[in-house]
Design an enzyme around this catalytic site. Structure first.
Site, PDB file in Angstrom:
ATOM      1  N   TYR A 282       0.823  -1.219   0.000  1.00 41.39           N
ATOM      2  CA  TYR A 282       0.000   0.000   0.000  1.00 41.39           C
ATOM      3  C   TYR A 282       0.852   1.261   0.000  1.00 41.39           C
ATOM      4  O   TYR A 282       0.495   2.269  -0.586  1.00 41.39           O
ATOM      5  CB  TYR A 282      -0.967   0.001   1.183  1.00 41.39           C
ATOM      6  CG  TYR A 282      -2.135  -0.920   0.947  1.00 41.39           C
ATOM      7  CD1 TYR A 282      -2.981  -0.710  -0.144  1.00 41.39           C
ATOM      8  CD2 TYR A 282      -2.378  -1.995   1.777  1.00 41.39           C
ATOM      9  CE1 TYR A 282      -4.044  -1.563  -0.387  1.00 41.39           C
ATOM     10  CE2 TYR A 282      -3.436  -2.852   1.542  1.00 41.39           C
ATOM     11  CZ  TYR A 282      -4.266  -2.629   0.464  1.00 41.39           C
ATOM     12  OH  TYR A 282      -5.303  -3.465   0.216  1.00 41.39           O
TER      13      TYR A 282
ATOM     14  N   ASP B 169      -3.090 -33.350   8.311  1.00 43.44           N
ATOM     15  CA  ASP B 169      -4.088 -34.140   7.607  1.00 43.44           C
ATOM     16  C   ASP B 169      -3.380 -35.138   6.696  1.00 43.44           C
ATOM     17  O   ASP B 169      -2.205 -34.953   6.358  1.00 43.44           O
ATOM     18  CB  ASP B 169      -4.972 -33.243   6.722  1.00 43.44           C
ATOM     19  CG  ASP B 169      -5.952 -32.410   7.527  1.00 43.44           C
ATOM     20  OD1 ASP B 169      -6.220 -32.772   8.698  1.00 43.44           O
ATOM     21  OD2 ASP B 169      -6.452 -31.402   6.975  1.00 43.44           O
TER      22      ASP B 169
ATOM     23  N   GLU C  46      -1.080 -29.239  12.405  1.00 43.35           N
ATOM     24  CA  GLU C  46      -1.534 -28.403  11.279  1.00 43.35           C
ATOM     25  C   GLU C  46      -2.743 -27.558  11.641  1.00 43.35           C
ATOM     26  O   GLU C  46      -2.729 -26.346  11.456  1.00 43.35           O
ATOM     27  CB  GLU C  46      -1.887 -29.291  10.065  1.00 43.35           C
ATOM     28  CG  GLU C  46      -2.437 -28.475   8.908  1.00 43.35           C
ATOM     29  CD  GLU C  46      -2.896 -29.317   7.726  1.00 43.35           C
ATOM     30  OE1 GLU C  46      -2.693 -30.541   7.742  1.00 43.35           O
ATOM     31  OE2 GLU C  46      -3.468 -28.743   6.784  1.00 43.35           O
TER      32      GLU C  46
END
Lengths: 826, 363
Positions: B98, B248, B196
């Site tokens: 920005y 996972d 995770e």
């Protein structure tokens, strides 16, 4: 009930009555009623057509006399009428021919000539006169002065439509300030609505006739089109028709008219590009079509039990044993020495052997003996000898082991067919086919044992044998195979030596003449000479375009001559692009035929069709929908020059869609368009480069400024880097003090991928000395021009060095490199 | 971090700008070469046991309009970073993006944050200074730690002593952007367990896993931030703790393990500093899906593509991973960590993890 039939029967005089009202119509009368056919369908158009006819005539006349045309056209308003005046500086017309030229339709020198000219039929200008008298009731006023004549002739005349003859009302001698030329004044009902077409016509005429000076004065404006060249178009010569382009009817007419006795003579006399050899080839092609070729069979091989010697001996009676033996032996050995033999070749052999034996043995070998010998040998060759026990036995014991009743033709045809068909065909199939084909030959033997067949008959035989094979053996024997077999056999066959019919015999024989025309078309013959044509030439097309259009780019192409309908033609194309040409709307297509602009019926013209069919996007032009006329600032011109341009109508507004001509038009346009494409590509890449240069031209200084700020140093010099980035050529002047003066070096650094040749001019305010090699200096008005031409290869450097006084100032000018690619630092 | 360090980082940046300056002066086209950051250009560094960039380089050159813009942005960024270091301020990557809007030059403004992120990575690589040392931090802060560990963190507001079990709430200790500011005081930990998903971390904390097994539970939160990876490496290197990664059972999660253990492709220049090659993968393994009969989802096409691309990824070319990935492709299924709940809420802490840790020789 009364029927029409019975009425007819009742009044036997009706047919006579009707016949009374039937009469011949004069051509002038016909066109009087059918003005539109000549382009005089409306007042607007009539004026344009009249100008066109008059100007075309004027140009033709001047060119023919070797005069650079200078043509003045004036249109005056006169109440409801317009007065058209066309003046030229041509050779003028004699008192005798003038009335006919202007007052008789279909009077001209061009119609029968195979030579390029604007006018052809001799209708145009007299039609204009006719139109003028019809609409205004006033005669045409014509002044003409021939070169060297002290006075000019003045005529007032109209066309007498009843008998198509000029009707002269005034004929007098007058004075005229032009040394030679013709002036015609026509008054007609007309309007200026077709002004645009008129301007197009005049402007386009100027484009394709860069050697002509044209002037057009209208009631409200005045245009002049000056010459771009002093070179007259090359004079054309009349030629005879080319054999490839004549139709049967024409040939029949020519046969009736010729003085030649023989076909060979006829061909050489009446056609262009036919010499003795070509005539012979045409006649051979005629023979193949008319008489057919004779099949050549193989002579018996050693293993075959055919005793030709015995056959000849048997056939020769009462010639004494020695002569007979010598004759038989010689015939046999001569036959055996041939690879293949046709019937007429056998005739020759027997004749020459008989002559020799006659000389050697003093025995006369009459025609009968010779014929018998020929028949005996030939029948043996084609296996058609009368079933003699010994022969049958012999063939039954054939060493090759073939079927006893199989003709030797089968073996011969089998080999030919086997070679000609694909290897995938079963031997048995080919064998079965060969047996059937041999059968047709055997059938032929009864009619004509010489086995003479035309190509068509041969193909029928092959077809029949193939069809039978397909039917009985249930295999495919396709078109390709049939064609190959036919060709293989046809190649083995030989043209017969029969004399072609004489011209007078051909005359009444439509079929034979048709064979001759076919033969002419099938023979390779050199393209017709082009001296009958006068193309504008690529250079002059560009000159013409440059003269009339302010564009960035011009390209042109002139094709080689081609033939259509016996008439040679040449197609030329030109393209102008960019600058002042209007960018909006579609391209301006200019059509020309024999240097005459075609301004009407654009949509009916082959030229327009071809332009529309080309994918212009490939050539960098915008083409909405990918077909049709391209958009953008483009002028496309096409010129068709021919001894007989095929027009769609008598008004000569559009070129007919003849495939040969369309093909050439396309090739010519594409040739010019390819140049346009590379121009546009180059321009686009230059635009890209300019854009890149503009963007980098802002970014890099900003970067340099920022880098300097961050590192707290002075701003770096970025010119070298920019030149390198742009693959530019950098020319930089470095000055070092050198004693009293300055040592100057102008360094050329080539960062581009190609070699560059630069012309550098350094203008020095004081005299430079010690110039480096290759540089020259010229003084002009107190300034010294140092000239230096450098060829610098890619990624290389070169320098111009000299010494100048301390107070000298410099100015550097560089040429030879596109400005987008050049960075000059001084 | 010391002012000396800042000064050094600043000089490195200015040297870079000086390099462009010299290129201009020599008439050269300004350019900057950085290693190509793709999976085809990473190779195993035998000495350091991590994956680093290979020899292939991409050149950012002012030769083209695009390249020139890139370099212009680089110079503007260099100026900004140098100023920031001088003023001892810090900013986030997103702030940099920005901030470029405020620069006076349109050509220097970034068009996307990916562009500014990648430029900062370029500068890191070329200058050899890490982003943290430029005082640049990512927008989202590092993940959380829970476990028997006592640390001291230097903050702008002074040093803080924190025990990561006793002094923190349920959420745990928030890892700061520059974990090198942390000093390890004391610990009772036996191993480090990187998890995770937040859900599974919360389950482990709720079940008291960290207390029961003396484990430091590190929440990765998807692809781990650099700070998380750096801290994990420090746990291993400085405290000598074994590290295991719990994710996972799908291809995307293997990449999470990969970036902890081998380093990520985009930050391979920092592998030595971020990667923990000794980290082991605990699960969920494709083999577990079969063994524990876990609820599954079928592999999608993109899963299959990802697995196949992992087979070609040099980081995964070990016997273990090839076997697991091929097994997964064979069964065509994947499972989440939470699928263990199909055997009860305590199954993961009472059965699965102890069994796996035992099998791996960690406990």
């Amino acid at each position: 009930m009364t029927s029409f039939q019975s009425t007819l029967g009742d009044e036997p005089g009706i047919a006579e009555e009707l016949a009374e009202s039937q009469q011949a119509i004069s051509i002038a009368e016909f066109f009087e009623k059918n003005k539109h056919m000549l382009g005089f369908d409306s007042g607007a158009r009539g004026l344009v057509t009249a100008v066109k006819e008059a100007v075309d005539n004027a140009l033709d006349a001047a060119e023919e006399a070797g005069i650079l045309p200078d043509i003045y056209v004036e249109i005056q308003e006169d109440g409801d009428y317009y007065r058209l005046i066309v003046e030229d500086n041509g050779p003028g017309l004699t008192k005798e021919s003038l009335p006919k030229v202007f007052g008789k339709l279909l009077y001209g020198s061009r119609f029968h000539a195979r030579e390029q000219s604007r006018g052809q039929q001799g209708i145009g200008i007299s039609a204009a006169v006719l139109y003028s008298q019809l609409t205004s009731g006033k005669p045409a006023k014509i002044t003409s002065r021939t070169e060297g004549a002290s006075d000019a002739q003045y005529f007032e005349l109209i066309v007498d439509t009843d008998d198509n003859e000029p009707e002269i009302s005034v004929e007098e001698t007058t004075t005229w300030d032009r040394p030679h030329g013709t002036r015609i004044e026509l008054e007609m009902e007309a309007n200026m609505r077709a002004r645009q077409q008129l301007h197009d016509y005049i402007q386009h005429t100027a484009v394709v006739n860069p050697h002509a000076r044209l002037e057009l004065r209208e009631p409200s404006s005045h245009f002049k089109f000056e010459r771009a060249t002093d070179q007259l178009p090359e004079e054309t010569e009349e030629i005879r028709p080319h054999p490839h382009g004549v139709e049967l009817g024409t040939v029949i007419k020519m046969l009736a008219a010729t003085d030649s006795q023989t076909v060979s003579g006829f061909l050489q006399e009446e056609f262009t590009r036919v010499g003795k050899k070509t005539a012979e080839s045409v006649i051979d092609a005629f023979r193949d079509r008319h008489y057919g070729r004779e099949m050549r069979w193989r002579p018996p091989a050693n293993h075959e039990a055919i005793d030709l010697e015995a056959a000849v001996t048997d056939a020769t009676a009462n010639k004494g044993p020695d002569a007979t033996a010598a004759f038989a032996e010689a015939v046999q050995s001569e036959v055996a020495s041939r690879e293949r033999l046709a019937h007429h070749e056998l005739l020759d052999i027997v004749d020459s052997v008989a002559d020799t034996v006659e000389d050697d043995h003093g025995t006369t070998f009459g025609d009968t003996v010779r014929e018998n010998a020929v028949e005996a040998v030939w029948l043996a060759l084609i296996d058609a000898a009368p079933t003699d026990d010994s022969v049958a036995d012999a063939s039954g014991a054939d060493a090759s082991g073939t079927d006893a009743d199989e003709s030797r033709l089968v073996a011969d045809l089998y080999d030919l067919a086997d070679d000609a068909t694909s290897t995938r065909k079963d031997d048995e199939i080919v064998q079965a086919f060969a047996v059937r084909l041999a059968g047709t030959f055997e059938d032929e033997t009864d009619d004509d044992p010489r086995h003479r067949l035309t190509h068509r008959t041969l193909r029928e035989y092959v077809d029949r044998a193939a069809e039978l094979t397909e039917e009985y053996d249930d295999v495919a024997f396709g078109d390709t195979a049939r064609e190959n077999v036919t060709d293989a056999i046809w190649d083995v066959m030989v043209t017969v030596p029969d004399d072609p019919p004489l011209v007078r015999e051909l005359e009444g024989d439509r079929d034979a003449t048709s064979d001759l025309v076919d033969g002419m078309r099938a023979t390779d013959i050199m393209a017709p000479p082009t001296r009958c044509l006068s193309p504008i030439s690529a250079d002059l097309i560009e000159a013409g375009l440059e003269k009339e259009f302010d564009a960035d780019f011009y390209a042109s192409a002139t094709r080689d001559a081609e033939v259509h309908g016996g008439d040679p033609f040449i197609v030329e194309a030109g393209i102008a692009y960019g600058d002042d040409l209007p960018a909006e709307g579609s391209a301006n297509v200019m059509r020309f035929a024999n240097r005459v602009p075609l301004v009407y019926q654009r949509g009916a013209c082959a030229t327009t069709d071809v332009v529309k069919s080309i994918g212009w996007r490939n050539y960098g032009l915008d083409q909405p929908g990918g077909s049709g006329l391209p958009n953008g600032p483009v002028v496309i011109m096409v010129h068709v020059a021919s001894t007989n341009v095929p027009f769609t109508s008598e008004s000569k507004d559009a070129v007919a869609n003849v495939p040969e001509i369309e093909d050439e038009i396309e090739l010519a346009i594409r040739e010019a368009a390819r140049d346009l494409k590379s121009f546009l590509n180059k321009r686009r890449s230059m635009q890209k480069r300019r854009k890149k240069q503009n963007v980098l031209g802002t970014i890099l200084p900003e970067m340099a400024e920022k880098v300097a700020e961050v590192t707290e140093r002075d701003e770096p010099n970025i010119d070298d880097a920019i030149a390198r980035i742009m693959n530019n050529v950098l020319v930089e002047r470095e000055v070092k003090p050198n004693g009293d003066g300055k040592a100057v070096s102008v360094v050329v650094e080539n960062n581009s991928g190609t070699n560059e040749t630069l012309e550098i001019t350094e203008i020095v305010s004081a005299e430079p000395t010690d110039l480096s090699d290759g540089a020259t200096v010229v003084e002009m008005d107190g300034e010294w021009f140092v000239k230096w031409e450098a060829e610098v290869s890619s990624d290389d450097e070169a320098a111009l060095e000299y010494v100048a006084p301390d107070d000298a100032s410099f100015d550097l000018d560089v040429k030879g490199v596109e400005s987008e690619k050049l960075t000059v630092k001084q | 971090m010391s002012a000396d360090n800042d000064q050094q980082a600043r000089e490195q940046l200015i040297d870079l700008a000086a390099q462009f300056y010299d290129q201009f002066e020599l008439g050269e086209i300004p350019h900057m070469s950085v290693p190509t950051r793709t999976k085809n250009n990473i190779e195993y560094d035998e000495d350091k046991d991590v994956w680093v960039y290979g020899d292939r380089e991409s050149t950012r050159s002012a030769n083209s309009v695009r390249g020139a813009r890139k370099l212009l942005k680089a110079v503007y960024t260099i100026e900004f970073l140098a100023d920031q270091l001088e003023e001892d301020r810090s900013s986030t990557l997103r702030e940099l993006y920005y901030l470029s809007e405020s620069w006076d030059n349109d050509n220097a403004q970034f068009t996307s944050q990916d562009e500014s992120n990648s430029l900062v990575e370029d500068l890191e690589i070329v200058s050899g200074v890490t982003r943290e040392d430029f005082h640049m931090r990512p927008e989202e802060s590092g993940a959380k730690v829970m476990g028997p560990l006592h640390i001291r963190e230097q903050t702008k507001r002074g040093d803080r002593d924190i025990h990561c079990q006793l002094d923190v709430g349920q959420g745990g200790y928030q890892i700061p952007n520059n974990p090198d500011m942390i000093e390890f005081l004391d610990n009772d930990a036996d191993f480090v367990l990187c998890v995770e998903t937040g859900g599974m971390r919360d389950r482990l904390v709720e079940n008291g896993f960290d207390e029961e097994y003396d484990a430091i539970v590190v929440h990765l939160g998807g692809q781990p931030a650099r700070a998380t990876r750096r801290l994990t490496k420090r746990f291993h290197d400085e405290l000598g703790l074994p590290v295991v990664v719990f994710t996972d059972g799908d291809p995307w999660s293997y990449r999470i393990y990969g970036s902890v253990a081998y380093g990520s492709i985009k930050s391979a220049h920092l592998s030595e500093y971020l990667a923990t090659p000794e980290a082991d993968y605990i699960g969920i393994q494709p083999a577990d899906i079969v063994e524990y009969d876990l609820p599954t989802d079928p592999l999608s096409d993109s899963d299959i593509n990802a697995l196949e691309s992992e087979l070609e990824d040099p980081r995964f070319q070990t016997d273990y991973w090839e076997e697991q990935i091929e097994l997964q492709l064979e069964i065509g299924k994947k499972s989440e960590q939470q699928s263990l709940a199909s055997h009860g809420l305590d199954f993961v802490t009472d059965t699965y993890l102890p069994e796996r840790l035992d099998a791996m020789g960690v406990i």
